[in-house]
Design a protein around this motif. Structure first.
Motif, PDB file in Angstrom:
ATOM      1  N   VAL A 165       0.809  -1.237  -0.185  1.00 15.14           N
ATOM      2  CA  VAL A 165       0.141   0.148   0.157  1.00 15.14           C
ATOM      3  C   VAL A 165       1.015   1.181   0.107  1.00 15.14           C
ATOM      4  CG1 VAL A 165      -1.713   1.240   1.267  1.00 15.14           C
ATOM      5  CG2 VAL A 165      -1.829  -1.365   1.107  1.00 15.14           C
ATOM      6  N   TYR A 166       0.692   2.236  -1.039  1.00 14.56           N
ATOM      7  CA  TYR A 166       1.567   3.017  -1.197  1.00 14.56           C
ATOM      8  C   TYR A 166       0.816   4.429  -2.069  1.00 14.56           C
ATOM      9  CZ  TYR A 166       5.788   5.703  -1.540  1.00 14.56           C
ATOM     10  OH  TYR A 166       6.953   6.769  -1.425  1.00 14.56           O
ATOM     11  N   ASP A 167       1.016   5.631  -1.864  1.00 16.60           N
ATOM     12  CA  ASP A 167       0.355   6.652  -2.551  1.00 16.60           C
ATOM     13  C   ASP A 167       1.372   6.921  -3.671  1.00 16.60           C
ATOM     14  OD1 ASP A 167      -0.657   8.986  -3.737  1.00 16.60           O
ATOM     15  OD2 ASP A 167      -0.354   9.852  -1.929  1.00 16.60           O
ATOM     16  N   PHE A 168       1.273   6.280  -4.849  1.00 12.29           N
ATOM     17  CA  PHE A 168       2.111   6.378  -6.010  1.00 12.29           C
ATOM     18  C   PHE A 168       1.990   7.968  -6.621  1.00 12.29           C
ATOM     19  CE2 PHE A 168       2.185   2.064  -5.382  1.00 12.29           C
ATOM     20  CZ  PHE A 168       3.413   1.669  -5.267  1.00 12.29           C
ATOM     21  N   ASN A 169       0.739   8.336  -6.850  1.00 10.51           N
ATOM     22  CA  ASN A 169       0.535   9.493  -7.450  1.00 10.51           C
ATOM     23  C   ASN A 169       0.366  10.767  -6.921  1.00 10.51           C
ATOM     24  OD1 ASN A 169      -1.869   9.141  -6.436  1.00 10.51           O
ATOM     25  ND2 ASN A 169      -2.962   8.847  -8.319  1.00 10.51           N
ATOM     26  N   GLY A 170       0.761  10.702  -5.578  1.00 13.12           N
ATOM     27  CA  GLY A 170       0.854  11.889  -4.582  1.00 13.12           C
ATOM     28  C   GLY A 170      -0.615  12.665  -4.449  1.00 13.12           C
ATOM     29  N   ASP A 171      -1.645  11.906  -4.707  1.00 13.60           N
ATOM     30  CA  ASP A 171      -2.918  12.552  -4.456  1.00 13.60           C
ATOM     31  C   ASP A 171      -3.348  12.520  -3.060  1.00 13.60           C
ATOM     32  OD1 ASP A 171      -3.821   9.853  -4.389  1.00 13.60           O
ATOM     33  OD2 ASP A 171      -5.259  10.095  -6.109  1.00 13.60           O
ATOM     34  N   GLY A 172      -2.637  12.054  -2.399  1.00 15.35           N
ATOM     35  CA  GLY A 172      -3.306  11.950  -0.614  1.00 15.35           C
ATOM     36  C   GLY A 172      -3.744  10.676  -0.514  1.00 15.35           C
ATOM     37  N   TRP A 173      -4.247   9.781  -1.487  1.00 17.96           N
ATOM     38  CA  TRP A 173      -5.008   8.399  -1.380  1.00 17.96           C
ATOM     39  C   TRP A 173      -4.101   7.548  -1.738  1.00 17.96           C
ATOM     40  CZ3 TRP A 173      -9.939   8.325   0.442  1.00 17.96           C
ATOM     41  CH2 TRP A 173     -10.627   9.781   0.641  1.00 17.96           C
ATOM     42  N   SER A 174      -4.168   6.320  -0.697  1.00 14.63           N
ATOM     43  CA  SER A 174      -3.066   5.201  -0.979  1.00 14.63           C
ATOM     44  C   SER A 174      -3.412   4.282  -1.959  1.00 14.63           C
ATOM     45  CB  SER A 174      -2.900   4.344   0.242  1.00 14.63           C
ATOM     46  OG  SER A 174      -2.214   5.113   1.208  1.00 14.63           O
ATOM     47  N   ASP A 175      -2.659   3.953  -2.890  1.00 11.48           N
ATOM     48  CA  ASP A 175      -3.020   2.802  -3.913  1.00 11.48           C
ATOM     49  C   ASP A 175      -2.480   1.590  -3.521  1.00 11.48           C
ATOM     50  OD1 ASP A 175      -3.567   5.147  -5.682  1.00 11.48           O
ATOM     51  OD2 ASP A 175      -1.480   5.682  -5.585  1.00 11.48           O
ATOM     52  N   VAL A 176      -2.557   0.550  -4.281  1.00 17.90           N
ATOM     53  CA  VAL A 176      -2.485  -0.922  -4.210  1.00 17.90           C
ATOM     54  C   VAL A 176      -1.423  -1.296  -5.382  1.00 17.90           C
ATOM     55  CG1 VAL A 176      -2.918  -3.103  -3.816  1.00 17.90           C
ATOM     56  CG2 VAL A 176      -4.189  -1.503  -2.597  1.00 17.90           C
ATOM     57  N   PHE A 177      -0.125  -1.792  -4.787  1.00 20.58           N
ATOM     58  CA  PHE A 177       0.847  -2.368  -5.837  1.00 20.58           C
ATOM     59  C   PHE A 177       0.552  -3.802  -5.591  1.00 20.58           C
ATOM     60  CE2 PHE A 177       5.343  -3.141  -6.234  1.00 20.58           C
ATOM     61  CZ  PHE A 177       5.239  -3.219  -7.990  1.00 20.58           C
ATOM     62  N   VAL A 178       0.560  -4.437  -6.669  1.00 17.99           N
ATOM     63  CA  VAL A 178       0.291  -5.791  -6.769  1.00 17.99           C
ATOM     64  C   VAL A 178       1.592  -6.604  -7.785  1.00 17.99           C
ATOM     65  CG1 VAL A 178      -1.435  -7.650  -7.538  1.00 17.99           C
ATOM     66  CG2 VAL A 178      -2.063  -5.773  -6.362  1.00 17.99           C
ATOM     67  N   VAL A 179       1.793  -7.744  -7.021  1.00 20.12           N
ATOM     68  CA  VAL A 179       2.779  -8.440  -7.829  1.00 20.12           C
ATOM     69  C   VAL A 179       2.136  -9.873  -7.978  1.00 20.12           C
ATOM     70  CG1 VAL A 179       5.014  -9.804  -7.889  1.00 20.12           C
ATOM     71  CG2 VAL A 179       5.068  -7.400  -7.506  1.00 20.12           C
ATOM     72  N   GLY A 180       1.895 -10.356  -9.014  1.00 24.95           N
ATOM     73  CA  GLY A 180       1.448 -11.670  -9.110  1.00 24.95           C
ATOM     74  C   GLY A 180       2.143 -13.184  -9.455  1.00 24.95           C
ATOM     75  N   PHE A 181       1.906 -13.862 -10.000  1.00 29.25           N
ATOM     76  CA  PHE A 181       2.591 -15.195 -10.434  1.00 29.25           C
ATOM     77  C   PHE A 181       4.065 -14.869 -10.957  1.00 29.25           C
ATOM     78  CE2 PHE A 181       3.435 -19.181 -12.285  1.00 29.25           C
ATOM     79  CZ  PHE A 181       3.216 -20.321 -11.435  1.00 29.25           C
ATOM     80  N   PRO A 182       5.064 -15.655 -10.274  1.00 30.18           N
ATOM     81  CA  PRO A 182       6.169 -15.359 -10.806  1.00 30.18           C
ATOM     82  C   PRO A 182       6.314 -15.526 -12.612  1.00 30.18           C
ATOM     83  CG  PRO A 182       6.635 -16.852  -8.901  1.00 30.18           C
ATOM     84  CD  PRO A 182       5.131 -16.663  -9.163  1.00 30.18           C
ATOM     85  N   GLY A 183       6.979 -14.210 -13.155  1.00 31.04           N
ATOM     86  CA  GLY A 183       7.303 -14.215 -14.282  1.00 31.04           C
ATOM     87  C   GLY A 183       5.999 -13.550 -15.127  1.00 31.04           C
ATOM     88  N   THR A 184       5.282 -12.890 -14.105  1.00 30.81           N
ATOM     89  CA  THR A 184       4.020 -12.034 -14.936  1.00 30.81           C
ATOM     90  C   THR A 184       4.389 -10.600 -14.575  1.00 30.81           C
ATOM     91  OG1 THR A 184       2.602 -12.487 -12.836  1.00 30.81           O
ATOM     92  CG2 THR A 184       2.457 -13.978 -14.703  1.00 30.81           C
ATOM     93  N   PRO A 185       3.632  -9.761 -15.052  1.00 28.08           N
ATOM     94  CA  PRO A 185       3.633  -8.039 -14.983  1.00 28.08           C
ATOM     95  C   PRO A 185       2.973  -7.627 -13.581  1.00 28.08           C
ATOM     96  CG  PRO A 185       2.711  -8.624 -16.892  1.00 28.08           C
ATOM     97  CD  PRO A 185       2.644  -9.779 -16.402  1.00 28.08           C
ATOM     98  N   ALA A 186       3.838  -6.444 -13.031  1.00 28.94           N
ATOM     99  CA  ALA A 186       3.203  -5.910 -11.769  1.00 28.94           C
ATOM    100  C   ALA A 186       2.155  -4.716 -12.078  1.00 28.94           C
ATOM    101  CB  ALA A 186       4.671  -5.513 -10.824  1.00 28.94           C
TER     102      ALA A 186
END
Length: 420
Positions: free
Chosen positions: A93-114
């Motif tokens: 959980v991290y605010d990536f775009n700086g708008d004050g609302w926490s986003d969710v960063f997800v990593v899936g099955f190995p070898g797939t995108p994030a």
């Protein structure tokens, strides 16, 4: 479904038997089940609706704290096949775009995108979140989202195409494509791989990367994307879980902590020593494949995730881990044993180091991601897990007891001659 059950997991805070009775404290954990459906191999927490209370995210849902009875969709829910593997492994959980609302960063099955799922904000409680692919290929089953290079913002430490390295966020366009920096030669398992962590091994003030067969030393300058110096040492084979550099024995240098085999057995710490002026390590087994390999007779398998945190507030970091229940289905040894969660209290004595095992839970197990932190705001570290058994929060309680009650709750060595 929400289920609360008191877990009889008495835990130690004070090690000095001469302390006053009011100083004897036991710890226990209450299990709150958020879901019994297998959606993901991990879970995490953060304040997603800006109400000052921590919420929990698990797979396609976030659950509003403090009671987690209200859940909202992030993306379309699709239960995962327990006889296979989820397409969703890790959350941060991290605010990536700086708008004050926490986003969710997800990593899936190995070898797939994030992906980053963008929080829709105050008026988006009933909306699904916009999905942004930020990286095309994440490998290793213990990626770390942490501050690696000292720029005050986190990077994703992982492997890609057989290289150890990190994906760096372009903070001018944080929801765009992140840049991968390879820091090793092509020595990593191309798609999967076990065992990865970060820490300052040589005490030079720079964070290094730890992996199963050694550590990669961060250079003084990263100009030109140089390869980091590889220092070989076989910590684990075939590889365990998260790895940590921490001064276990209090001698001023960084030792290494990790599990030994993600789908089998073993937990150890590696004492840093010097041979000919060079850093090397001496292994100390904490728990093996047999009861007699742990001083207190504890044994369980599938330690696919490890966390390091000061559970009892004594200033020393303890090990938190457990059984990644059904991690390789019926292939793993002791696959049908209890879905336990343990913490191992670090104790330093005049004769050496000991790790006292305390069971925090016997039903939730862990997944491939294990998070420890203060979820309910009482300044005690809680445990957040997700996996084959769904998702749970193990909330931490402490109570003062008599000396007799405290002594009865302590782990007992298998024999008077047993040694760590």
């Amino acid at each position: 479904m929400i289920r609360l059950s008191s877990v009889c997991a008495t835990l130690l805070l004070i090690t000095c038997l001469s302390a006053a009775p009011e100083d004897y404290v036991l710890h226990s954990f209450d299990r709150v089940q958020l879901s019994d459906v297998y959606f993901s191999e991990g879970a995490n927490f953060g304040d997603l609706n800006r109400d000052g209370v921590m919420d929990v995210v698990y797979g396609p849902y976030w659950f509003a704290g403090p009671d987690y009875k209200t859940r909202r969709e992030i993306y379309e829910p699709k239960p995962q096949n327990r006889e296979g593997y989820a397409d969703h492994f890790f959350h941060w959980v991290y605010d990536f775009n700086g708008d004050g609302w926490s986003d969710v960063f997800v990593v899936g099955f190995p070898g797939t995108p994030a992906y980053v799922y963008e929080n829709p904000g105050r008026n988006g409680a009933d909306k699904r979140w916009t999905k942004h692919q930020v990286f095309d290929w994440v490998s290793n089953e213990s990626p770390q989202f942490t501050n690696l290079v000292g720029n005050e913002r986190p990077e994703l430490v992982c492997t890609r195409d057989g290289y150890f390295g990190y994906a760096e966020v372009d903070w001018k366009q944080p929801l765009g494509t992140w840049q991968f920096h390879a820091i090793s030669e092509k020595i990593a398992t191309p798609k999967f791989g076990h065992g990865l962590g970060v820490g300052d091994v040589n005490s030079d003030g720079r964070i290094d990367v730890l992996m199963q067969s050694g550590w990669l030393e961060q250079p003084a300058s990263r100009d030109g994307d140089p390869k980091w110096s590889l220092h070989k040492f076989e910590f684990t084979r075939p590889g365990g879980a998260d790895m940590f550099a921490y001064d276990v024995d209090g001698d001023g240098d960084s030792d290494i902590i990790t599990s030994l085999a993600a789908h089998e057995f073993g937990l150890a710490w590696f004492e840093q020593i010097r041979e000919g002026g060079e850093i090397t390590f001496r292994r100390h087994l904490i728990m093996g494949s047999k009861a007699e390999e742990n001083r207190y007779g504890v044994v369980f398998s599938e330690l696919h995730s490890v966390a390091l945190a000061d559970i009892d507030g004594d200033g020393l970091k303890d090990i938190v881990t457990g059984k990644t229940y059904y991690s390789h289905h019926k292939q793993a040894p002791m696959w049908d044993a209890g879905a336990v969660v343990y913490w191992f209290k670090l104790v330093r004595t005049k004769t050496g180091v000991d790790w006292l095992p305390f069971r925090a839970d016997g039903e939730s197990g862990i997944g491939r991601q294990l998070i420890v932190g203060d979820v309910n705001g009482d300044k005690l570290p809680d445990i957040v897990v997700g996996g084959m058994k769904g998702s749970h929060v193990l909330t931490h309680r402490r109570r003062e007891v008599s000396r007799e009650q405290w002594e009865q709750a302590q782990p007992k060595p298998r024999s008077a001659t047993a040694v760590p």
